[in-house]
Design a protein around this motif. Structure first.
Motif, PDB file in Angstrom:
ATOM      1  N   SER A  59      -3.793  33.803  29.404  1.00 31.49           N
ATOM      2  CA  SER A  59      -4.742  33.566  30.492  1.00 31.49           C
ATOM      3  C   SER A  59      -4.931  32.070  30.691  1.00 31.49           C
ATOM      4  CB  SER A  59      -6.082  34.235  30.166  1.00 31.49           C
ATOM      5  OG  SER A  59      -6.610  33.710  28.963  1.00 31.49           O
ATOM      6  N   PRO A  60      -5.287  31.638  31.916  1.00 32.30           N
ATOM      7  CA  PRO A  60      -5.446  30.201  32.181  1.00 32.30           C
ATOM      8  C   PRO A  60      -6.478  29.568  31.250  1.00 32.30           C
ATOM      9  CG  PRO A  60      -5.419  31.444  34.234  1.00 32.30           C
ATOM     10  CD  PRO A  60      -5.498  32.461  33.124  1.00 32.30           C
ATOM     11  N   ALA A  61      -6.145  28.406  30.726  1.00 25.98           N
ATOM     12  CA  ALA A  61      -7.045  27.683  29.830  1.00 25.98           C
ATOM     13  C   ALA A  61      -6.984  26.199  30.153  1.00 25.98           C
ATOM     14  CB  ALA A  61      -6.659  27.922  28.372  1.00 25.98           C
ATOM     15  N   THR A  62      -8.070  25.512  29.844  1.00 25.16           N
ATOM     16  CA  THR A  62      -8.167  24.066  30.026  1.00 25.16           C
ATOM     17  C   THR A  62      -8.254  23.418  28.653  1.00 25.16           C
ATOM     18  OG1 THR A  62      -9.301  24.303  32.142  1.00 25.16           O
ATOM     19  CG2 THR A  62      -9.549  22.196  31.010  1.00 25.16           C
ATOM     20  N   THR A  63      -7.529  22.335  28.457  1.00 28.14           N
ATOM     21  CA  THR A  63      -7.527  21.650  27.168  1.00 28.14           C
ATOM     22  C   THR A  63      -8.226  20.300  27.274  1.00 28.14           C
ATOM     23  OG1 THR A  63      -5.279  20.887  27.703  1.00 28.14           O
ATOM     24  CG2 THR A  63      -5.480  22.715  26.169  1.00 28.14           C
ATOM     25  N   LEU A  64      -8.962  19.968  26.206  1.00 20.33           N
ATOM     26  CA  LEU A  64      -9.434  18.612  25.973  1.00 20.33           C
ATOM     27  C   LEU A  64      -8.600  18.063  24.826  1.00 20.33           C
ATOM     28  CD1 LEU A  64     -13.320  19.043  26.209  1.00 20.33           C
ATOM     29  CD2 LEU A  64     -11.780  18.090  27.935  1.00 20.33           C
ATOM     30  N   VAL A  65      -7.909  16.953  25.070  1.00 20.07           N
ATOM     31  CA  VAL A  65      -6.867  16.504  24.151  1.00 20.07           C
ATOM     32  C   VAL A  65      -7.264  15.181  23.507  1.00 20.07           C
ATOM     33  CG1 VAL A  65      -4.414  15.993  23.879  1.00 20.07           C
ATOM     34  CG2 VAL A  65      -5.158  17.587  25.670  1.00 20.07           C
ATOM     35  N   ILE A  66      -7.651  15.224  22.235  1.00 20.53           N
ATOM     36  CA  ILE A  66      -7.803  14.007  21.449  1.00 20.53           C
ATOM     37  C   ILE A  66      -6.434  13.649  20.900  1.00 20.53           C
ATOM     38  CG2 ILE A  66      -8.814  13.021  19.351  1.00 20.53           C
ATOM     39  CD1 ILE A  66     -11.298  14.704  19.867  1.00 20.53           C
ATOM     40  N   THR A  67      -6.007  12.396  21.074  1.00 24.70           N
ATOM     41  CA  THR A  67      -4.635  12.051  20.725  1.00 24.70           C
ATOM     42  C   THR A  67      -4.494  10.566  20.440  1.00 24.70           C
ATOM     43  OG1 THR A  67      -2.322  12.193  21.455  1.00 24.70           O
ATOM     44  CG2 THR A  67      -3.960  11.673  23.136  1.00 24.70           C
ATOM     45  N   HIS A  68      -3.499  10.225  19.643  1.00 25.86           N
ATOM     46  CA  HIS A  68      -3.023   8.853  19.570  1.00 25.86           C
ATOM     47  C   HIS A  68      -2.235   8.594  20.852  1.00 25.86           C
ATOM     48  CE1 HIS A  68      -4.173   8.780  15.396  1.00 25.86           C
ATOM     49  NE2 HIS A  68      -3.361   9.780  15.102  1.00 25.86           N
ATOM     50  N   LEU A  69      -2.485   7.479  21.490  1.00 27.09           N
ATOM     51  CA  LEU A  69      -1.823   7.219  22.765  1.00 27.09           C
ATOM     52  C   LEU A  69      -0.714   6.193  22.547  1.00 27.09           C
ATOM     53  CD1 LEU A  69      -2.297   8.669  25.336  1.00 27.09           C
ATOM     54  CD2 LEU A  69      -3.690   6.792  26.161  1.00 27.09           C
ATOM     55  N   LEU A  70       0.399   6.681  21.968  1.00 21.93           N
ATOM     56  CA  LEU A  70       1.561   5.855  21.694  1.00 21.93           C
ATOM     57  C   LEU A  70       2.638   6.116  22.746  1.00 21.93           C
ATOM     58  CD1 LEU A  70       1.560   6.369  17.834  1.00 21.93           C
ATOM     59  CD2 LEU A  70       0.468   4.551  19.165  1.00 21.93           C
ATOM     60  N   SER A  71       3.720   5.375  22.680  1.00 21.89           N
ATOM     61  CA  SER A  71       4.669   5.345  23.793  1.00 21.89           C
ATOM     62  C   SER A  71       5.337   6.682  24.069  1.00 21.89           C
ATOM     63  CB  SER A  71       5.736   4.274  23.534  1.00 21.89           C
ATOM     64  OG  SER A  71       6.416   4.533  22.315  1.00 21.89           O
ATOM     65  N   GLU A  72       5.470   7.555  23.035  1.00 25.38           N
ATOM     66  CA  GLU A  72       6.131   8.843  23.264  1.00 25.38           C
ATOM     67  C   GLU A  72       5.161   9.928  23.736  1.00 25.38           C
ATOM     68  OE1 GLU A  72       4.839  11.031  20.929  1.00 25.38           O
ATOM     69  OE2 GLU A  72       3.965   9.365  19.844  1.00 25.38           O
ATOM     70  N   ARG A  73       3.853   9.624  23.780  1.00 21.48           N
ATOM     71  CA  ARG A  73       2.867  10.669  24.005  1.00 21.48           C
ATOM     72  C   ARG A  73       2.816  11.224  25.427  1.00 21.48           C
ATOM     73  NH1 ARG A  73      -0.052  11.922  19.465  1.00 21.48           N
ATOM     74  NH2 ARG A  73       1.676  10.673  18.677  1.00 21.48           N
ATOM     75  N   PRO A  74       3.154  10.465  26.487  1.00 18.74           N
ATOM     76  CA  PRO A  74       3.111  11.072  27.822  1.00 18.74           C
ATOM     77  C   PRO A  74       3.972  12.320  27.956  1.00 18.74           C
ATOM     78  CG  PRO A  74       3.172   8.702  28.036  1.00 18.74           C
ATOM     79  CD  PRO A  74       3.377   9.004  26.577  1.00 18.74           C
ATOM     80  N   ALA A  75       5.131  12.352  27.317  1.00 18.32           N
ATOM     81  CA  ALA A  75       5.989  13.534  27.403  1.00 18.32           C
ATOM     82  C   ALA A  75       5.280  14.752  26.831  1.00 18.32           C
ATOM     83  CB  ALA A  75       7.306  13.283  26.673  1.00 18.32           C
ATOM     84  N   PHE A  76       4.572  14.573  25.712  1.00 22.09           N
ATOM     85  CA  PHE A  76       3.812  15.673  25.118  1.00 22.09           C
ATOM     86  C   PHE A  76       2.685  16.123  26.049  1.00 22.09           C
ATOM     87  CE2 PHE A  76      -0.045  16.770  22.683  1.00 22.09           C
ATOM     88  CZ  PHE A  76       0.366  17.986  22.162  1.00 22.09           C
ATOM     89  N   LEU A  77       1.980  15.184  26.658  1.00 25.67           N
ATOM     90  CA  LEU A  77       0.879  15.543  27.548  1.00 25.67           C
ATOM     91  C   LEU A  77       1.382  16.298  28.773  1.00 25.67           C
ATOM     92  CD1 LEU A  77      -1.215  12.254  27.304  1.00 25.67           C
ATOM     93  CD2 LEU A  77      -1.799  14.498  26.336  1.00 25.67           C
ATOM     94  N   HIS A  78       2.512  15.893  29.323  1.00 20.43           N
ATOM     95  CA  HIS A  78       3.076  16.622  30.461  1.00 20.43           C
ATOM     96  C   HIS A  78       3.530  18.024  30.034  1.00 20.43           C
ATOM     97  CE1 HIS A  78       2.866  13.569  33.579  1.00 20.43           C
ATOM     98  NE2 HIS A  78       3.308  12.670  32.708  1.00 20.43           N
ATOM     99  N   ALA A  79       4.017  18.150  28.800  1.00 22.45           N
ATOM    100  CA  ALA A  79       4.367  19.474  28.295  1.00 22.45           C
ATOM    101  C   ALA A  79       3.118  20.327  28.123  1.00 22.45           C
ATOM    102  CB  ALA A  79       5.115  19.342  26.970  1.00 22.45           C
ATOM    103  N   MET A  80       2.040  19.727  27.619  1.00 20.37           N
ATOM    104  CA  MET A  80       0.779  20.455  27.475  1.00 20.37           C
ATOM    105  C   MET A  80       0.282  20.943  28.830  1.00 20.37           C
ATOM    106  SD  MET A  80      -1.517  21.723  25.540  1.00 20.37           S
ATOM    107  CE  MET A  80      -0.920  21.038  23.989  1.00 20.37           C
ATOM    108  N   ALA A  81       0.525  20.153  29.864  1.00 22.32           N
ATOM    109  CA  ALA A  81       0.101  20.542  31.217  1.00 22.32           C
ATOM    110  C   ALA A  81       0.854  21.759  31.730  1.00 22.32           C
ATOM    111  CB  ALA A  81       0.276  19.368  32.179  1.00 22.32           C
ATOM    112  N   LYS A  82       1.974  22.121  31.093  1.00 26.96           N
ATOM    113  CA  LYS A  82       2.724  23.314  31.490  1.00 26.96           C
ATOM    114  C   LYS A  82       2.157  24.588  30.860  1.00 26.96           C
ATOM    115  CE  LYS A  82       7.085  20.812  32.144  1.00 26.96           C
ATOM    116  NZ  LYS A  82       7.039  20.884  33.620  1.00 26.96           N
ATOM    117  N   VAL A  83       1.390  24.443  29.757  1.00 25.59           N
ATOM    118  CA  VAL A  83       0.808  25.618  29.112  1.00 25.59           C
ATOM    119  C   VAL A  83      -0.706  25.674  29.285  1.00 25.59           C
ATOM    120  CG1 VAL A  83       2.664  25.712  27.409  1.00 25.59           C
ATOM    121  CG2 VAL A  83       0.567  24.488  26.859  1.00 25.59           C
TER     122      VAL A  83
END
Length: 373
Positions: free
Chosen positions: A24-48
């Motif tokens: 079912s649709p869910a919204t995430t609040l993401v605490i994260t280290h914001l390093l150079s590889e992290r945007p790819a992970f965040l865009h992947a998270m946006a797919k789920v």
């Protein structure tokens, strides 16, 4: 990140998302280290999920990455105070994601203190928490009866590779800071407090650099493990640090308290694997010791007859050099994506959980398909 590597990483995350589809649709609040590889992970998270907000950990922000993430996601400032007070935490959740089904992605147990209130009084539903770190795992486990599922990847076998390389990166950054002062570590006495996966890697790496390493861990089983590997051990943190010229703390849960610092040898270097508030009780020293900045990453603490140096203001030393551990970090990120999808299906009862071994095997096989060689 170069384009071919980014394309490979995007393909890996896409494959994970396909094998672990969201419910079912869910919204995430993401605490994260914001390093150079992290945007790819965040865009992947946006797919789920719908990424409601990104909350970067303050000591691990790469400014160009922050700018990139702000162009695609809502970014909010993160402090311990934001979630340590339950009413303030609830107010934040209502403003950010009120009325929605929410999954909290955590690094360090930020939501733990207010979790009961967030689950009980939030206008939406807290579907669960995904926790990435050992200190966060301990914070949630200490709550006892959890009001929602908490999936921890902190002790996942998929994290072992990352933890081993984190230990090496800690030593690399420590050595760089010491050399920047015109000093060297070779043949020194060193102390490692905490003999978990990261602490063990630190101790072994220091020994390989010809340091004499003493280990302290409050868990007697880990003390025995350290002793069996040839490390000197001590019965208390204060005893362990007394002769050490370098002390690295890797407990994830307050290694040195105010009274322990007096035992540090004059001129000792002191560093941490994680956030300063998690490992070192430095605030209690501010009224006792005079502090002076030797350089932006090295602070001298001095009182009559005693002085020592703190690396990176007590924060995670390896973040000074990007905390790079290669593609192995994507194994855990894949598991976090899978855990988020699992929570969106409502598969877990309240309590502490881990992902199934079969899920980890799937993630590992997918990683090998994309990154092996």
């Amino acid at each position: 990140m170069e384009s071919p590597e980014r394309a490979r990483l995007d393909a890996f995350f896409q494959s994970i998302a396909q094998q672990f589809p969201a419910g079912s649709p869910a919204t995430t609040l993401v605490i994260t280290h914001l390093l150079s590889e992290r945007p790819a992970f965040l865009h992947a998270m946006a797919k789920v999920s719908t990424v409601g907000a990104v909350l970067p950990k303050p000591r691990s922000i790469h400014q160009p990455t922050l700018d990139e993430v702000r162009s695609a996601f809502t970014v909010h400032d993160l402090t311990r105070a934001l979630f340590s007070d339950a009413s303030r935490a609830l107010h934040y959740l209502e403003d950010a994601v009120g009325g929605k089904d929410v999954i909290l992605l955590d690094i360090g147990g930020y939501f733990a203190k207010s979790l009961d209130t967030l689950v009980g009084k939030f206008s939406g539903r807290v579907l669960g928490v995904v926790e990435d770190t050992e200190n966060g795992h301990q914070r949630y486990a200490a709550l006892g009866n959890l009001p929602c599922p908490v999936i921890s990847v902190a002790r996942s076998p998929l994290k072992d590779c990352e933890d081993h390389l984190v230990g090496r990166s800690i030593v690399f950054s420590t050595e760089a800071l010491v050399r920047g002062r015109g000093d060297i570590l070779t043949s020194r006495n060193a102390c490692v407090i905490g003999f978990g996966k990261v602490g063990r890697s630190i101790a072994q790496t220091l020994r390989a650099l010809d340091l004499r390493v003493t280990v302290y861990d409050k868990d007697p089983v880990r003390q025995v493990q350290a002793h069996s590997l040839g490390f000197r051990t001590c019965g208390s943190a204060a005893d362990a640090v007394r002769e050490a010229e370098l002390v690295l703390c890797a407990t994830g849960n307050l290694a040195l308290q105010q009274g322990d610092f007096a035992a540090l040898r004059n001129g000792a270097y002191l560093g941490s694997v994680t956030s300063s508030e998690d490992e070192l009780e430095l605030e209690g020293l501010h009224s006792l010791y005079q502090r002076s900045a030797i350089n932006p990453q090295l602070t001298r603490y001095e009182i009559t007859g005693h002085y020592f140096f703190v690396l990176a203001d007590g924060g995670a030393v390896n973040f000074l050099h990007g905390a790079a551990v290669g593609s192995y970090i994507h194994l855990v990120q894949g598991e976090i994506l899978a855990a988020t999808a699992a929570l969106s299906h409502g598969r877990f009862e309240p309590g502490m959980h881990e992902m199934a071994a079969s899920d980890r095997h799937t993630i590992a096989r997918t990683w090998l398909d994309h990154f092996e060689g």
